[in-house]
Design an enzyme around this catalytic site. Structure first.
Site, PDB file in Angstrom:
ATOM      1  N   ASP A  53       7.772 -61.049   7.316  1.00  0.00           N
ATOM      2  CA  ASP A  53       8.037 -59.679   6.871  1.00  0.00           C
ATOM      3  C   ASP A  53       9.478 -59.247   7.155  1.00  0.00           C
ATOM      4  OD1 ASP A  53       5.392 -59.622   6.222  1.00  0.00           O
ATOM      5  OD2 ASP A  53       4.875 -57.895   7.462  1.00  0.00           O
ATOM      6  N   ASP A  54       9.858 -58.173   6.450  1.00  0.00           N
ATOM      7  CA  ASP A  54      11.039 -57.353   6.758  1.00  0.00           C
ATOM      8  C   ASP A  54      12.384 -57.974   6.405  1.00  0.00           C
ATOM      9  OD1 ASP A  54       9.168 -55.616   7.698  1.00  0.00           O
ATOM     10  OD2 ASP A  54       9.704 -55.794   9.811  1.00  0.00           O
ATOM     11  N   HIS A 104       7.346 -55.597  -0.014  1.00  0.00           N
ATOM     12  CA  HIS A 104       7.056 -54.986   1.289  1.00  0.00           C
ATOM     13  C   HIS A 104       7.576 -53.551   1.360  1.00  0.00           C
ATOM     14  CE1 HIS A 104       5.685 -55.180   5.372  1.00  0.00           C
ATOM     15  NE2 HIS A 104       6.868 -55.178   5.933  1.00  0.00           N
ATOM     16  N   HIS A 108      10.126 -49.178   4.057  1.00  0.00           N
ATOM     17  CA  HIS A 108       9.244 -49.517   5.188  1.00  0.00           C
ATOM     18  C   HIS A 108       8.552 -48.295   5.811  1.00  0.00           C
ATOM     19  CE1 HIS A 108       7.883 -51.602   8.912  1.00  0.00           C
ATOM     20  NE2 HIS A 108       8.023 -52.705   8.196  1.00  0.00           N
ATOM     21  N   HIS A 198       8.100 -62.537  11.445  1.00  0.00           N
ATOM     22  CA  HIS A 198       9.169 -61.710  10.886  1.00  0.00           C
ATOM     23  C   HIS A 198      10.440 -62.536  10.690  1.00  0.00           C
ATOM     24  CE1 HIS A 198       6.371 -58.683  12.375  1.00  0.00           C
ATOM     25  NE2 HIS A 198       6.937 -57.840  11.534  1.00  0.00           N
TER      26      HIS A 198
END
Length: 237
Positions: A53-54, A104, A108, A198
């Site tokens: 993620d991210d 995603h 956020h 991540h």
């Protein structure tokens, strides 16, 4: 002594009679929306999906890509729109090296604290960012913090997306060591697992342990008979 033995036998029989936990009981959104949400695959095959993620960034995403390439493993990367626009070369590298890209959101946010309308904006804005760099529209979506509810899942489906959760959280965002991250994986490893990691984070986070853990855990799990697949491959099982 006989009473103690009898008690122990009862306890063992009781727990052995308990049903094993599967996706239908542990993940209610997957149970309600099996064609729209996945947290783990309902399979006995020793397959695992690595997800990140991210990202992207230029600090940790390239390290992770290097390790995946070293071991010939494909991952699934859930990218943020703001970072795709800031690091288009890294986003392009993820695509060029054969990894799967997922949406995603753009900023956020915790979607269950906003609205369906805001989620639609976030998803669409990020969709535009990803397409502008990769010329590709993903059908996979992961909510920040995993925050989804029935209304959001239904709307995602209308937008052409399927939601992806996880069944193993490495907690690497806590800047854990590679040893701790590896142990978090091995503690809960199971067939059909989706592992959350991540590939980028806040500038104060040290995610170097993630790449180091991957370099150790991939060959270890392969020796145990596990195969690494992407989310689309896992979903098809």
């Amino acid at each position: 002594m006989k009473k103690i033995v009898a008690s122990l036998v009862f306890i063992l029989c009781y727990f052995s009679a308990l049903p094993s936990i599967d996706a239908s009981t542990a993940y209610p959104l997957q149970s309600k929306h099996p064609d729209k949400m996945i947290y783990k695959a309902n399979t006995n095959q020793k397959v695992i999906a690595l997800t990140f993620d991210d990202g992207p960034d230029r600090r940790f995403t390239p390290q992770i890509l290097d390790v995946l390439n070293k071991h010939h493993v494909k991952g699934t990367f859930f990218l943020l729109g703001t970072r795709v626009e800031k690091y288009p070369d890294v986003a392009k590298r993820i695509q060029n090296e054969g990894h799967v890209i997922g949406n995603h959101t753009y900023w956020h946010p915790e979607l269950t604290k906003t609205s369906v309308k805001n989620m639609k904006w976030e998803v669409k804005k990020n969709e535009e960012a990803i397409q502008s760099i990769t010329n590709f529209k993903t059908q996979l979506f992961r909510a920040p913090y995993g925050a989804l509810d029935d209304d959001l899942v239904d709307e995602l489906s209308k937008m052409g997306y399927r939601g992806v959760g996880w069944s193993i959280d490495t907690e690497d965002w806590k800047s854990l060591s590679s040893k701790e991250i590896k142990q978090n994986i091995l503690n809960d490893i199971h067939p059909g697992a989706i592992i959350l990691m991540h590939s980028a984070g806040h500038w104060t986070q040290d995610l170097s342990g993630t790449a180091e853990a991957l370099d150790e855990v991939i060959p270890y799990l392969r020796k145990k008979g596990y195969e690494f697949v992407t989310i689309p491959e896992l979903w098809a099982m």
